[in-house]
Design a protein around this motif. Structure first.
Motif, PDB file in Angstrom:
ATOM      1  N   ALA A   1       0.983  -2.438 -22.286  1.00 39.45           N
ATOM      2  CA  ALA A   1       1.249  -1.295 -21.330  1.00 39.45           C
ATOM      3  C   ALA A   1       0.207  -0.435 -20.747  1.00 39.45           C
ATOM      4  O   ALA A   1       0.091   0.291 -19.621  1.00 39.45           O
ATOM      5  CB  ALA A   1       2.211  -0.528 -21.733  1.00 39.45           C
TER       6      ALA A   1
ATOM      7  N   PHE B   1      -5.945  -6.869 -18.825  1.00 44.19           N
ATOM      8  CA  PHE B   1      -4.808  -7.483 -18.960  1.00 44.19           C
ATOM      9  C   PHE B   1      -4.511  -9.016 -18.986  1.00 44.19           C
ATOM     10  O   PHE B   1      -3.819  -9.485 -19.724  1.00 44.19           O
ATOM     11  CB  PHE B   1      -3.907  -7.051 -17.674  1.00 44.19           C
TER      12      PHE B   1
ATOM     13  N   THR C   1      -2.991 -10.589 -12.508  1.00 38.42           N
ATOM     14  CA  THR C   1      -1.473 -10.513 -12.813  1.00 38.42           C
ATOM     15  C   THR C   1      -0.902 -11.842 -12.657  1.00 38.42           C
ATOM     16  O   THR C   1      -0.005 -12.491 -13.664  1.00 38.42           O
ATOM     17  CB  THR C   1      -0.783  -9.496 -12.295  1.00 38.42           C
TER      18      THR C   1
ATOM     19  N   ASN D   1       7.407 -10.122 -14.012  1.00 37.38           N
ATOM     20  CA  ASN D   1       6.251  -9.315 -14.607  1.00 37.38           C
ATOM     21  C   ASN D   1       5.063  -9.248 -13.710  1.00 37.38           C
ATOM     22  O   ASN D   1       4.396  -8.066 -13.886  1.00 37.38           O
ATOM     23  CB  ASN D   1       5.887 -10.223 -15.870  1.00 37.38           C
TER      24      ASN D   1
ATOM     25  N   THR E   1       6.389  -6.411 -11.418  1.00 39.61           N
ATOM     26  CA  THR E   1       6.257  -4.831 -12.429  1.00 39.61           C
ATOM     27  C   THR E   1       4.900  -4.429 -12.795  1.00 39.61           C
ATOM     28  O   THR E   1       4.604  -3.310 -12.577  1.00 39.61           O
ATOM     29  CB  THR E   1       7.137  -5.164 -13.626  1.00 39.61           C
ATOM     30  N   SER E   2       3.902  -5.431 -13.250  1.00 39.47           N
ATOM     31  CA  SER E   2       2.728  -4.938 -13.674  1.00 39.47           C
ATOM     32  C   SER E   2       1.911  -4.445 -12.547  1.00 39.47           C
ATOM     33  O   SER E   2       1.052  -3.639 -12.838  1.00 39.47           O
ATOM     34  CB  SER E   2       2.067  -6.313 -14.318  1.00 39.47           C
ATOM     35  N   ARG E   3       1.976  -5.041 -11.434  1.00 42.00           N
ATOM     36  CA  ARG E   3       1.233  -4.666 -10.160  1.00 42.00           C
ATOM     37  C   ARG E   3       1.722  -3.373  -9.470  1.00 42.00           C
ATOM     38  O   ARG E   3       1.016  -2.648  -8.799  1.00 42.00           O
ATOM     39  CB  ARG E   3       1.182  -5.791  -9.052  1.00 42.00           C
TER      40      ARG E   3
ATOM     41  N   VAL F   1      -2.119  -2.077 -18.012  1.00 39.69           N
ATOM     42  CA  VAL F   1      -1.376  -1.931 -16.695  1.00 39.69           C
ATOM     43  C   VAL F   1      -1.401  -0.374 -16.128  1.00 39.69           C
ATOM     44  O   VAL F   1      -1.327  -0.517 -14.871  1.00 39.69           O
ATOM     45  CB  VAL F   1       0.240  -2.358 -16.977  1.00 39.69           C
TER      46      VAL F   1
ATOM     47  N   SER G   1       2.451   3.349 -20.390  1.00 41.76           N
ATOM     48  CA  SER G   1       1.780   3.074 -18.979  1.00 41.76           C
ATOM     49  C   SER G   1       1.982   4.407 -17.993  1.00 41.76           C
ATOM     50  O   SER G   1       0.866   4.597 -17.352  1.00 41.76           O
ATOM     51  CB  SER G   1       2.805   1.983 -18.726  1.00 41.76           C
TER      52      SER G   1
ATOM     53  N   PHE H   1      -6.676  -4.646 -14.876  1.00 43.15           N
ATOM     54  CA  PHE H   1      -6.177  -6.087 -14.732  1.00 43.15           C
ATOM     55  C   PHE H   1      -7.001  -7.208 -15.349  1.00 43.15           C
ATOM     56  O   PHE H   1      -6.510  -8.147 -15.724  1.00 43.15           O
ATOM     57  CB  PHE H   1      -5.690  -6.392 -13.261  1.00 43.15           C
TER      58      PHE H   1
END
Length: 385
Positions: free
Chosen positions: A124, A135, A12, A244, A247-249, A127, A65, A132
């Motif tokens: 999404a 991603f 990420t 980001n 949020t993604s993690r 994630v 997601s 990842f």
């Protein structure tokens, strides 16, 4: 030491670093090769995409997601999501036609929104399913492909607004198609979250972030708008990258009820970064644009602080999203966004882009205060037996 190195090399973080490099290169291409009027129009188109994607793409992405975090293995869309996306594509093209643009450009702007939704859905999914490595790949293609196409376009001839839009569209669709095997024409099998409600919140947030540029296009000269948009875009890249990453993690943990507390040191670090980035942004804008656009330091500071506050809202925002109770947040964010729009209409003729920046800073402070109070109230309710 090993833990810090692992955090810094997480997919990420790497994806945001790579994306940031490509974003700076893309910004340099746009500001140096597009003439002032084309770049100002591109700024307006980007604001329209941001708002329209927030209306449909982000909400759909959060729902996908959530579904992926709960075991879904496909990227599927409900009937209402398909109709809303098509309607948004139409509105996007018509809005651009009203503001500025030829019929061909309006069609391209509308189709580009579709590419945003497709790419948002793919990101999404990986994630939510915590893939990842994928991603990283998708994010790299999303940010790198437009730059490559723009460079080739400029090499073969003059880069125009049309060429820049086509390059962006190719990048988004290319990234989404990396997960083509997961896209399904069937309706979602779980769909435990309403993309309409989550999309409504996201729309309000992006109206808050982008509507001022559409309003300013009618009230300030193109050079002033371009300088403001460039500084905002450069600083937004820095702070949204941090947001980001967080949020993604943590999105999957938020929806599964495992989200922990954020560090106060991180919050202080983000505010300190805002002070550091202000003069950096002024210098960077001048270098990247070849001296064509350069905001003053006060404007850069106001923008930087506003975006830092936006970043600090990420932890309480995820907590709010995990409650799946959105009526109050929807009312509040639309009230804040409406006040921001009205303030820009009234103040922009006199205070210009600095007034817009101050209004955005005040709006993000209000939203952050509400989110923290909301999370505290919800935590109190949950803890009462």
């Amino acid at each position: 030491m090993r833990r810090a190195l692992s955090a810094l090399t997480h997919e990420t973080v790497l994806s945001q670093a790579i994306s940031g490099v490509f974003a700076i290169v893309q910004l340099g291409i746009l500001t140096r090769l597009l003439d002032v009027s084309d770049y100002a129009i591109y700024v307006v188109a980007a604001a329209i995409w941001a708002i329209a994607n927030a209306a449909v793409g982000v909400g759909i992405g959060i729902r996908i997601s959530n579904d992926a975090a709960n075991g879904s293995t496909s990227i599927a869309f409900t009937v209402s999501e398909r109709y809303r996306t098509l309607l948004a594509v139409l509105i996007c093209g018509v809005s651009f036609a009203i503001l500025s643009g030829t019929p061909v450009e309006c069609i391209l702007v509308g189709v580009t929104l579709l590419s945003y939704v497709a790419c948002e859905s793919a990101i999404a999914f990986v994630v939510g399913s915590r893939q990842f490595r994928k991603f990283l790949y998708v994010f790299t293609v999303r940010s790198g492909a437009p730059v490559i196409v723009m460079v080739l376009w400029a090499f073969l001839g003059d880069l125009s607004f049309t060429g820049a839009v086509i390059a962006l569209m190719i990048g988004q669709f290319s990234a989404a198609m990396m997960l083509w095997r997961h896209f399904s024409v069937q309706k979602p099998s779980v769909a435990s979250l309403s993309s309409g409600l989550t999309g409504s919140i996201s729309l309000g947030m992006w109206v808050l972030a982008s509507a001022d540029k559409i309003i300013l296009e009618q009230l300030v000269n193109p050079e002033e708008l371009a300088s403001y948009a460039m500084a905002y875009g450069l600083l937004d890249r820095v702070f949204r990258a941090i947001q980001n990453i967080y949020t993604s993690r943590n999105m999957a943990d938020a929806f599964s009820g495992k989200l922990g507390k954020s560090s106060h040191w991180l919050s202080l670090g983000i505010l300190a970064l805002a002070l550091v980035m202000s003069p950096v942004a002024v210098v960077a804008c001048g270098i990247i644009s070849g001296g064509r656009y350069q905001p003053d330091l006060l404007l850069a500071l106001v923008i930087s602080l506003g975006l830092a506050i936006m970043t600090l809202s990420a932890p309480p925002y995820l907590k709010m999203m995990s409650t799946k109770k959105y009526a109050g947040p929807i009312i509040v964010i639309y009230g804040i966004a409406s006040g921001n729009i009205l303030g820009n209409i009234l103040l922009a003729p006199k205070f210009g882009v600095l007034g817009a920046g101050l209004l955005t800073l005040a709006a993000y402070l209000t939203w952050l205060g509400y989110l923290y109070s909301y999370s505290v109230r919800f935590a109190t309710k949950v803890s009462v037996p």
